[in-house]
Design a protein around this motif. Structure first.
Motif, PDB file in Angstrom:
ATOM      1  N   THR A   1       0.973  -1.217  -0.006  1.00  0.00           N
ATOM      2  CA  THR A   1       0.145   0.099   0.010  1.00  0.00           C
ATOM      3  C   THR A   1       0.985   1.268   0.035  1.00  0.00           C
ATOM      4  O   THR A   1       0.325   2.409  -0.665  1.00  0.00           O
TER       5      THR A   1
ATOM      6  N   ASP B   1      -6.050  -1.775  -4.809  1.00  0.00           N
ATOM      7  CA  ASP B   1      -5.458  -2.231  -3.627  1.00  0.00           C
ATOM      8  C   ASP B   1      -6.572  -3.268  -2.878  1.00  0.00           C
ATOM      9  O   ASP B   1      -7.505  -2.684  -2.347  1.00  0.00           O
ATOM     10  N   GLU B   2      -6.286  -4.479  -3.033  1.00  0.00           N
ATOM     11  CA  GLU B   2      -7.006  -5.540  -2.403  1.00  0.00           C
ATOM     12  C   GLU B   2      -8.678  -5.394  -2.866  1.00  0.00           C
ATOM     13  O   GLU B   2      -9.592  -5.381  -2.071  1.00  0.00           O
TER      14      GLU B   2
ATOM     15  N   GLN C   1      -7.719   0.551  -0.678  1.00  0.00           N
ATOM     16  CA  GLN C   1      -8.029  -0.694   0.226  1.00  0.00           C
ATOM     17  C   GLN C   1      -9.396  -0.418   1.080  1.00  0.00           C
ATOM     18  O   GLN C   1     -10.257  -1.099   0.936  1.00  0.00           O
TER      19      GLN C   1
HETATM   20 MG   LIG Z   1      -2.003  -2.795   2.292  1.00  0.00          MG
END
Ligand SMILES: [Mg+2]
Ligand SMILES: Nc1ncnc2c1ncn2[C@@H]1O[C@H](COP(=O)(O)OP(=O)(O)OP(=O)(O)O)[C@@H](O)[C@H]1O
Length: 512
Positions: A43, A163-164, A85
């Motif tokens: 991240t 991000d994810e 995220q």
């Molecule tokens: Mg992360």
């Protein structure tokens, strides 16, 4: 010429490197995966690219030109978009308003009609179905994510950072989402995707960059590698994925739900006549497409919501009227799926979050005085045992909002899975965890089971359910539509029940 080249990027927080001479190259029309343990620096790296953090050193070249972004606005203007995220949509605004938010100043009066048409056209082109007039707070997570992507596409980005993105999606939504990514790739977009799931990396990416402790350890061509090789690079070993569940589950009923019902609330789901028994030494898996009443079920057991009908009894004693705290004191603990909403106070530090449940009891409180030193000591022990990693010298006083996503999750597990737990209600306990941490948390759940406690495991991950459960209850539309033994619980059988298909066919209700 690569679309993006990040070279020798360094970034430290309180003297600890989150990125240590990291490199990343992304080509046009490439889906590039970033893989690494929780806290490895993924991240951080994409935040640097997106202008959220300034790197301490290193260079970024974008379409052949050196660039440095001092804010996300700069990055977006250059053509880089990111879905973070944790989503950043305004919940009380419509989809359309969210998409055109902050664009107003660029175009004197933004023509809503034109904007709406353009959103619909983009949505159609990329298969991102959403209703522009819906309120964001009424959307499922999958839909919210489509809005985030549309928002980026609306700004004419050429590189999309995700991000994810699949952590909160159902398997069906993930499949749809990957179809969208394939279309984007074909159109020449560059995509950076962060995910912990090996199967997803294998399915969707062209190349993988692996990070370890902030360093780049390998860049691999996906079609020339294997999950085992990836995991070796990432954590230095292969996974075992097999748990010690030889000893059979107990016979004694620990927790019993009888005829439990709950009416639907605005965005909640109703529960109809739930009958379930959890035995000592048993892991009862709850499978089902998310949003079929699993969250409500968990909240009824731990006392966040109250049932309108039926009873829930712990060791034969009804818990009606007991508060969340009283239930906790009787041994009902909860690993909630929504860690930022329900489980953590992100502006407080690790110690305070670990002590949220216990701080008013000895040895942490005596005669109305809090014993900070005892708390810190306990926090350090828990952090070590549960491998919670924080940067900085005195890790336990780090604010929780600065922890990586996976470390926040480990913190909750460390707090809830304790000595006095009898019933562990674990909802999506490994979401967002790297494979090593996932294995660790699963082992803790099995350990609870083997100590004679009961575990209710709610998970959208069928592999997880099948690996850990003694029995599997499948939920559909607020009902338990089948209970399968470990032997009966095949992907096909669970899948049929999840879709509500096998429901009427036979009396699955009796399969206990
Ligand atoms: Mg992360
Ligand atoms: N703003 C910050 N202040 C202090 N430390 C930070 C900050 N942001 C990140 N860190 C630390 O930097 C390290 C890398 O964190 P990062 O969020 O990049 O990890 P990650 O690879 O994304 O992990 P995860 O898979 O858990 O999301 C962690 O130790 C984290 O605690």
């Amino acid at each position: 010429m690569a679309l993006l080249e990040m070279r020798d990027i360094c970034k430290s927080f309180s003297g600890v490197y989150a990125n240590d001479h990291m490199n990343l190259t992304v080509e046009k029309g490439e889906i590039h995966a970033l893989l690494g343990e929780n806290g490895a620096g993924k991240t951080t790296l994409v935040n640097i690219l997106f202008g959220i953090y300034a790197p301490d050193s290193g260079s970024i070249s974008w379409k052949g030109q050196p660039v440095s972004f001092s804010s996300p606005r700069d990055a977006i203007a250059a053509g880089i978009g990111m879905v973070q995220q944790h989503f950043s949509l305004v919940r009380r605004m419509t989809v359309l308003d969210n998409i055109i938010l902050n664009l107003r100043e660029n175009r004197f009066v933004l023509d809503r009609k034109t904007a709406r048409a353009r959103v619909l056209q983009l949505a159609d082109k990329y298969g991102l179905k959403v209703d522009p007039d819906a309120m964001v707070c009424d959307l499922s997570v999958g839909e919210q994510q489509r809005v985030e992507i549309l928002k980026a596409l609306y700004r004419d980005v050429e590189l999309l950072i995700l991000d994810e993105p699949t952590g909160v999606l159902t398997p069906q939504e993930t499949a749809q989402f990957f179809d969208v990514l394939r279309v984007l790739r074909q159109e020449g977009y560059g995509i950076i995707i962060i995910t912990h799931r090996m199967s997803e990396i294998m399915a969707i990416s062209d190349r993988v960059t692996i990070l370890r402790d902030g360093k780049q350890v390998a860049v691999l061509q996906t079609n020339q590698t294997t999950p085992d090789e990836l995991s070796r690079h990432m954590i230095g070993r292969e996974l075992k994925e097999c748990y010690d569940m030889d000893q059979p589950a107990g016979q004694q009923v620990l927790l019993e739900l009888e005829g439990v019902s709950l009416p639907a609330r605005r965005r909640g789901h109703a529960l109809h006549d739930i009958n379930l028994q959890l035995h000592r030494g048993e892991i009862l898996g709850i499978a089902g497409v998310e949003g079929n009443g699993q969250k409500e079920l968990a909240e009824l057991i731990v006392g966040i919501q109250k049932a309108t009908h039926g009873s829930i009894a712990l060791e034969g004693v009804p818990m009606r009227g007991c508060s969340v705290r009283q239930r906790y004191e009787q041994g009902v603990v909860y690993i909630s799926e929504d860690r930022l909403q329900d489980s953590l106070v992100v502006d407080m530090d690790i110690t305070d979050n670990l002590m949220l449940r216990e701080y008013c009891r000895p040895p942490y409180a005596k005669k109305g005085l809090l014993n900070r030193r005892a708390m810190i000591q306990a926090a350090r022990m828990l952090m070590e045992r549960f491998q919670v990693r924080a940067s900085g010298v005195s890790g336990e006083s780090t604010a929780v909002r600065l922890l990586s996503g996976g470390n926040q999750q480990k913190l909750i597990v460390a707090r809830e899975v304790n000595e006095q737990a009898k019933v562990v209600v674990a909802s999506q306990p490994t979401r967002g965890l790297d494979i090593g941490a996932t294995e660790f948390v699963r082992e803790r759940l099995v350990e609870q089971r083997n100590q004679g406690k009961g575990v209710i495991l709610i998970s959208a991950d069928l592999e997880e359910i099948m690996a850990l459960s003694d029995r599997v209850a499948v939920m559909f539309d607020g009902r338990v539509v089948g209970i399968l033994s470990r032997k009966e619980a095949t992907v096909e059988q669970i899948g049929l029940l999840m879709g509500g298909i096998a429901q009427e066919k036979k009396g699955c209700h009796d399969a206990q």
